[in-house]
Enzyme design. Structure first.
Site, short mmCIF file in Angstrom:
data_model
loop_
_atom_site.label_atom_id
_atom_site.label_comp_id
_atom_site.label_asym_id
_atom_site.label_seq_id
_atom_site.Cartn_x
_atom_site.Cartn_y
_atom_site.Cartn_z
N SER A 441 1.00 -1.47 0.30
CA SER A 441 -0.46 0.13 -0.27
C SER A 441 0.82 1.03 -0.14
CB SER A 441 -0.75 0.15 0.80
OG SER A 441 -0.54 -0.03 2.27
N HIS A 462 -1.99 -3.33 -5.90
CA HIS A 462 -2.75 -2.47 -4.34
C HIS A 462 -4.04 -3.14 -4.49
CE1 HIS A 462 -3.80 0.79 -1.60
NE2 HIS A 462 -3.48 -0.19 -0.93
N GLU A 474 -5.64 -1.25 -7.32
CA GLU A 474 -4.17 -0.52 -8.38
C GLU A 474 -2.78 -1.49 -8.41
OE1 GLU A 474 -3.41 4.19 -6.24
OE2 GLU A 474 -3.14 2.67 -4.60
N ASN A 512 -3.47 5.94 -1.79
CA ASN A 512 -3.34 7.08 -0.01
C ASN A 512 -2.08 7.78 -0.07
OD1 ASN A 512 -3.98 3.95 1.00
ND2 ASN A 512 -2.05 2.81 0.83
#
Length: 735
Positions: A441, A462, A474, A512
């Site tokens: 992440s 991800h 992702e 993120n």
């Protein structure tokens, strides 16, 4: 009648079976051609004296229709914009006529004097369900799903849905269905009186014909004298009980951010006061208005057009043949790895689930068993289907079991050294043509790839937690990642029915980075003395599904501290605001680690009690009087800080396609869907207006809101992100 999309068979009883089966498509959709043929078919059925009644069904297995064709919708928008530049009033008239075309064809069917029955054999959405509602009878297969999901893409059911649903079922149920865009099972629809019968697939057409033979009326109840609404007149004692609660329901579902939802309430309220033809005109008027809103344009583009293009592989390298994925290895059987194993098995892939010992691996497989048992208990899967999924998963501590894997996904603890050790173990047994992916992440993929001998075959995937419910992945490209690795990763994501976005390597990738800005802004507000409840409410009123403090509790407050420490270690002490660090460090020191600890920014008492904000939070900072705080500005701060971070990722080349920033922001962290996503939020208001907003916020709250050089340049020229970075191969295709 010459028809490319419909066939007509008339039996000895004078009953016509109209089968809709569009050639060359897996699903029927409404196009201008289909609409024209359907219109002509109704005329033909009415004119043919031998025809006593009509059954309409689909020739597609498991599907009646998915709704409107994207070309039809995009064509309507393009035509309107072009005409508006020449003659605004004429453009509005043409849009009004186009918006009402489907509605008045359905009304013609409804009032033609001959009974029609819809035989719904499978998925029946949008305009297709509105067609069924206009028919005089409706029969559905037990497995059929139906609904009016238009509100989810910024519009609303504009072909009679807002008028017929509340005339068939009670007003409150109708509004809940319309405002949520709910998908109904056949049994649920029957319980709401939206369909008449539920039968097996084999009995569908025969049951529909029996309904016609039994003397089905060709006049709908609302076209007969003395018709009574299910919930009584709007202005009546019954109506007085219903409508005051509607405002509360509407606010709860939308926070007044969605013009389409607002129009639904108006259509139902005003439409129930008048006869059907007038009601449909009211609906057509509001539909025309909503089609002109920024929200509708942005949501249709992101949640309908772009999402479909990404799901079909818009970013997949064209030079790589389709992957023949059979076996996938998952290393790490914790919550994340177990979730990946589950969705892979659900997607029909054989899964090898690895962990340090047999017990840990078995515990990972048990996660899939628990999820499948839940589906069985809800009637969404059979025991046989559950066992078939579980049989796909082999749980073992033996790395040699990975030797036949086409793709291996590493999903171990978020630690660079641990991941490197696992990578080397897998590389020792992995086929030389297989792809290796890391589910990380935050750790840059390029650095993780150093532990793998052939970095062209190394890629990041991800996943978001919980994997079985979160639709986004992702896919992260390292500096040396090759086209085959990208193609295989995207083929895998498609097999497990997730939506991918492709991003280049950076700390935090895309999602993120934006989420951390969301939480960081909440920390700033806390430090400023904004009451915690006001922070959470501002975020939700801005359109976010979860407040930033509640989200921080879900992701774990100790993880926030680890990320801060890692960021300072790699980027220097000044990379983290010391006030934020002190807040999060104190929360950790007090054991307030989030939901998992039973306490964080919220307290989590035993059920059935609900969570509540920790009272001690407001004692940590001197509180401002709530009535002196600009609530609208709080909302703007949340939306702007995430949109600004998304703009930075595009300027840096982390994200190269605005579709991915928009879809990724909505699916990944729930960025206010009515905006169309982080980039559409900017494009929707205009770059100049966004830069002005950021400058205003920067002057008051600091340099974190300063517009980037690219944004300032685009503001001067009036450029949009979709204009500056046109999506490759973007085009409207059928749903």
């Amino acid at each position: 009648m010459n028809s490319e999309n419909f066939t007509i068979e008339i039996d000895g009883d004078g009953l016509a079976l109209v089968t809709w089966d569009m050639p060359g498509r897996s699903m029927n959709v409404f196009t201008q051609e289909v609409m024209g043929e359907f219109d002509a078919m109704v005329d033909e059925m009415v004119a043919d004296a031998a025809v006593k009644g009509v059954v309409i069904t689909s020739g597609k297995t498991g599907s009646f229709t998915g709704g409107a064709d994207l070309k039809m919708l995009s064509g309507m928008f393009e035509s309107f914009e072009a005409k508006k530049r020449e003659n605004h009033d004429e453009a509005i008239r043409e849009l009004f006529d186009g918006a009402g075309r489907m509605s008045w064809i359905w009304r013609k069917l409804e009032t033609c004097g001959k009974p029609f029955v819809a035989a719904i054999n499978g998925t029946c959405m949008g305009g297709g369900f509105e067609l069924a509602l206009a028919c005089h009878g409706r029969v559905a297969a037990t497995s059929a799903k139906m609904g009016l999901p238009e509100v989810k893409v910024g519009i609303f059911p504009g072909a009679g849905g807002t008028q017929r649903v509340p005339r068939l079922t009670d007003t409150q149920s109708a509004l809940q269905m319309l405002l949520k865009g709910s998908t109904l099972t056949a049994d649920k629809a029957k319980g709401m009186k939206l369909i008449d019968a539920v039968v097996s697939q084999d009995e569908l057409v025969a049951t529909a014909k029996e309904m016609l033979k039994s003397g089905l009326s060709a006049v709908k109840p609302w076209d007969q004298k003395g018709f009574k609404l299910p919930s009584g007149p709007v202005y009546s004692p019954q109506g007085a009980q219903v409508w005051p609660a509607v405002a509360s329901l509407y606010r709860k579902e939308t926070n007044d951010n969605y013009p389409g939802a607002r129009a639904i309430v108006k259509c139902v309220y005003e439409g129930l006061l008048v006869p059907m033809d007038t009601a449909l005109t009211i609906e057509q008027r509001y539909f025309t208005e909503v089609l002109q809103t920024t929200e509708a344009a942005m949501m249709i583009r992101s949640l309908f057009v772009s999402m479909q293009e990404l799901n079909k592989g818009a970013r997949r390298p064209k030079n790589v043949p389709a992957s023949d994925l059979k076996t996938v290895g998952i290393v790490g059987a914790g919550f994340m790895g177990a979730g990946i194993a589950y969705v892979a098995a659900q997607g029909g892939l054989d899964v090898v689930l690895i962990d340090r010992d047999q017990e840990a691996a078995d515990n990972g497989k048990a996660h899939s068993r628990k999820l499948m048992e839940g589906l069985v208990s809800k009637g969404r899967a059979t025991k046989e289907q559950a066992e078939a999924v579980l049989a796909k998963i082999t749980a073992t501590p033996d790395y040699d079991a990975l030797k036949n894997a086409d793709l291996v996904v590493e999903a171990v603890f978020e630690d660079r050294d641990v991941k490197a050790e696992v990578t080397k173990k897998v590389a020792a047994v992995l086929r030389k043509d297989a792809i290796y992916a890391s589910n990380t992440s935050t750790i840059p993929i390029t650095s993780l790839a150093e532990a793998f001998e052939d970095q062209e075959r190394f890629i990041g995937i991800h996943f978001f937690s919980p994997v079985d419910r979160m639709m986004l992945t992702e896919v992260i490209l390292g500096e040396k990642t090759g086209d085959k690795a990208l193609a295989v990763a995207l083929d895998f994501v498609r097999a497990i029915r997730k939506t991918p976005i492709v991003v280049n390597d950076t700390r935090g990738f895309f999602a993120n980075r934006c989420v951390l800005r969301y939480m960081s802004e909440a920390y700033d507000m806390l430090v400023e003395g904004v009451p915690p409840a006001m922070i959470e409410n501002a975020a939700k009123f801005a359109g976010m599904p979860v407040g930033p403090l509640a989200l921080n509790d879900e992701t774990a407050v100790d993880l926030s501290l680890k990320i801060m420490k890692a960021t300072m270690r790699d980027m220097g002490e000044n990379s983290v605001d010391p006030r934020h660090f002190k807040l999060v460090e104190q929360m950790n020191g007090d054991g307030r680690l989030g939901r998992k600890a039973g306490k964080g920014f919220y307290d989590y008492p035993a059920k059935p009690a609900k969570k509540s904000l920790w009272p001690g939070l407001k004692d940590m900072f001197e509180q401002q009087p709530a009535d002196q705080i600009d609530f609208e500005e709080l909302k703007q701060r949340f939306l702007a800080t995430m949109a600004l971070e998304a703009a930075r990722t595009m300027e840096e080349g982390v994200v190269v396609d605005p579709r991915e920033a928009d879809v990724g922001s909505i699916l990944g962290f729930g960025y206010a869907p009515y905006t169309g996503g982080t980039i559409s939020y900017i494009d929707g208001m205009g770059t100049k207006a966004f830069v002005a907003l950021c400058e205003k916020l920067a002057a008051k709250h600091g340099e974190r809101f300063e517009p980037t050089p690219l944004l300032r340049e685009m503001a001067k020229t009036g450029e949009t992100f979709y204009g500056r970075f046109p999506p490759e191969g973007s085009k409207a295709e059928a749903a």
